[in-house]
Design an enzyme around this catalytic site. Structure first.
Site, PDB file in Angstrom:
ATOM      1  N   ASP A 190      40.503 -27.712 -44.435  1.00 22.11           N
ATOM      2  CA  ASP A 190      39.405 -28.462 -43.833  1.00 22.11           C
ATOM      3  C   ASP A 190      38.454 -28.870 -44.941  1.00 22.11           C
ATOM      4  O   ASP A 190      37.984 -28.026 -45.723  1.00 22.11           O
ATOM      5  CB  ASP A 190      38.675 -27.614 -42.792  1.00 22.11           C
ATOM      6  CG  ASP A 190      39.434 -27.527 -41.474  1.00 22.11           C
ATOM      7  OD1 ASP A 190      40.518 -28.140 -41.364  1.00 22.11           O
ATOM      8  OD2 ASP A 190      38.945 -26.844 -40.551  1.00 22.11           O
ATOM      9  N   HIS A 219      38.986 -35.100 -39.256  1.00 17.82           N
ATOM     10  CA  HIS A 219      38.195 -33.940 -38.808  1.00 17.82           C
ATOM     11  C   HIS A 219      36.863 -34.382 -38.204  1.00 17.82           C
ATOM     12  O   HIS A 219      35.921 -33.596 -38.112  1.00 17.82           O
ATOM     13  CB  HIS A 219      37.968 -33.010 -39.989  1.00 17.82           C
ATOM     14  CG  HIS A 219      37.620 -31.600 -39.622  1.00 17.82           C
ATOM     15  ND1 HIS A 219      38.073 -30.974 -38.474  1.00 17.82           N
ATOM     16  CD2 HIS A 219      36.850 -30.661 -40.260  1.00 17.82           C
ATOM     17  CE1 HIS A 219      37.606 -29.741 -38.430  1.00 17.82           C
ATOM     18  NE2 HIS A 219      36.851 -29.530 -39.482  1.00 17.82           N
ATOM     19  N   HIS A 270      31.694 -34.416 -37.715  1.00 16.57           N
ATOM     20  CA  HIS A 270      32.053 -33.021 -37.446  1.00 16.57           C
ATOM     21  C   HIS A 270      31.386 -32.531 -36.163  1.00 16.57           C
ATOM     22  O   HIS A 270      31.011 -31.371 -36.029  1.00 16.57           O
ATOM     23  CB  HIS A 270      31.679 -32.114 -38.621  1.00 16.57           C
ATOM     24  CG  HIS A 270      32.369 -30.786 -38.618  1.00 16.57           C
ATOM     25  ND1 HIS A 270      31.743 -29.619 -38.218  1.00 16.57           N
ATOM     26  CD2 HIS A 270      33.630 -30.418 -38.944  1.00 16.57           C
ATOM     27  CE1 HIS A 270      32.585 -28.610 -38.326  1.00 16.57           C
ATOM     28  NE2 HIS A 270      33.738 -29.062 -38.756  1.00 16.57           N
ATOM     29  N   HIS A 320      39.986 -23.221 -46.469  1.00 18.49           N
ATOM     30  CA  HIS A 320      38.864 -24.098 -46.805  1.00 18.49           C
ATOM     31  C   HIS A 320      38.794 -24.239 -48.324  1.00 18.49           C
ATOM     32  O   HIS A 320      38.800 -23.234 -49.037  1.00 18.49           O
ATOM     33  CB  HIS A 320      37.546 -23.541 -46.261  1.00 18.49           C
ATOM     34  CG  HIS A 320      37.447 -23.590 -44.770  1.00 18.49           C
ATOM     35  ND1 HIS A 320      38.053 -22.651 -43.963  1.00 18.49           N
ATOM     36  CD2 HIS A 320      36.827 -24.471 -43.939  1.00 18.49           C
ATOM     37  CE1 HIS A 320      37.810 -22.952 -42.693  1.00 18.49           C
ATOM     38  NE2 HIS A 320      37.063 -24.040 -42.653  1.00 18.49           N
TER      39      HIS A 320
END
Length: 246
Positions: A74, A125, A129, A222
């Site tokens: 991400d 994504h 967000h 991440h």
């Protein structure tokens, strides 16, 4: 126009576990988690149940290939480790999926171009967000398609995979994602790696990642994690030593 082509992305289009129909689109906000219970093959049972429940909405948490582990990241903001991660992936001949927010896509042009040039898959994504279940259907569509169009117009790349911001979804949100032409990708394993001021040790992270390995795994990492950047090559080696394709 560039389409996604890497192996990891192709696997996500395959048939998953048998699905059951969703009777109606519910607006209830749900927070996703893979849980702690696993089956005899070390696959999280909550991830398997998610596939069975929402597969007809093109939403899943495990891939169909029980020999493969797919690594995903991400990308909400940059912390200086993505270039090192890309170096490791290139060295190990691994293609990953990078889920970009709008801010990342706009700020990190060189890194995004490198991801595409080196054969990685770019995923959506959300432009801001925002948690999709908190938005109207039109708002959710805008959250998805504004970033879709930005990446298409600025990078010549058409995204096809969406990861719900905040790990939150509803049946209606998954349906909206599907109507936008996307498949929703969650994960079958993740750990707390995003707290930049409370990073796990390399040994602790290695133990979590290697002991949780399972076929069909979609691993969420991440790139802001210093630990992930440090151990990624060893993690890939360990997965392969356990007999998995990465």
């Amino acid at each position: 126009m560039k389409k996604i082509a890497p192996t990891a992305a192709a696997l996500l289009t395959a048939a998953i576990v048998p699905t059951v129909s969703v009777c109606a689109a519910d607006c209830t906000r749900i927070g996703y988690g893979q849980g702690t219970s696993v089956d005899a093959l070390n696959r999280p049972t909550d991830a398997m149940q998610f596939n069975a429940r929402y597969g007809d909405l093109d939403a899943f948490a495990l891939s169909a290939d029980d020999n493969r582990i797919i690594i995903t990241f991400d990308q909400g903001y940059e912390n200086g480790y993505t270039a090192k991660i890309l170096d490791t992936l290139k060295e190990k001949d691994v293609h990953a999926i990078f889920f970009l927010t709008g801010d990342y896509a706009k700020r990190e042009e060189a890194l995004v171009k490198r991801m595409i040039a080196e054969g990685h898959t770019i995923g959506n994504h959300g432009m801001t967000h925002a948690s999709l279940p908190t938005l109207s259907e039109d708002g959710a569509r805008e959250e998805i398609m504004s970033l879709h169009n930005y990446v298409l117009n600025n990078y010549g790349y058409e995204m096809q995979y969406f990861r719900c911001p905040c790990g939150e979804y509803s049946e209606q949100a998954l349906e909206t994602v599907q109507k936008c032409g996307y498949k929703t990708v969650f994960w079958s394993f993740a750990y707390v790696d995003w707290k930049t001021d409370a990073q796990p040790s390399a040994a602790e992270a290695m133990e979590k990642l290697t002991k949780s390995a399972h076929g069909g795994e979609i691993l969420l990492l991440h790139s802001v994690s210093a630990t992930n950047a440090e151990i990624l090559g060893d993690v890939i080696d360990s997965f392969r030593e356990q007999g998995f394709t990465v």
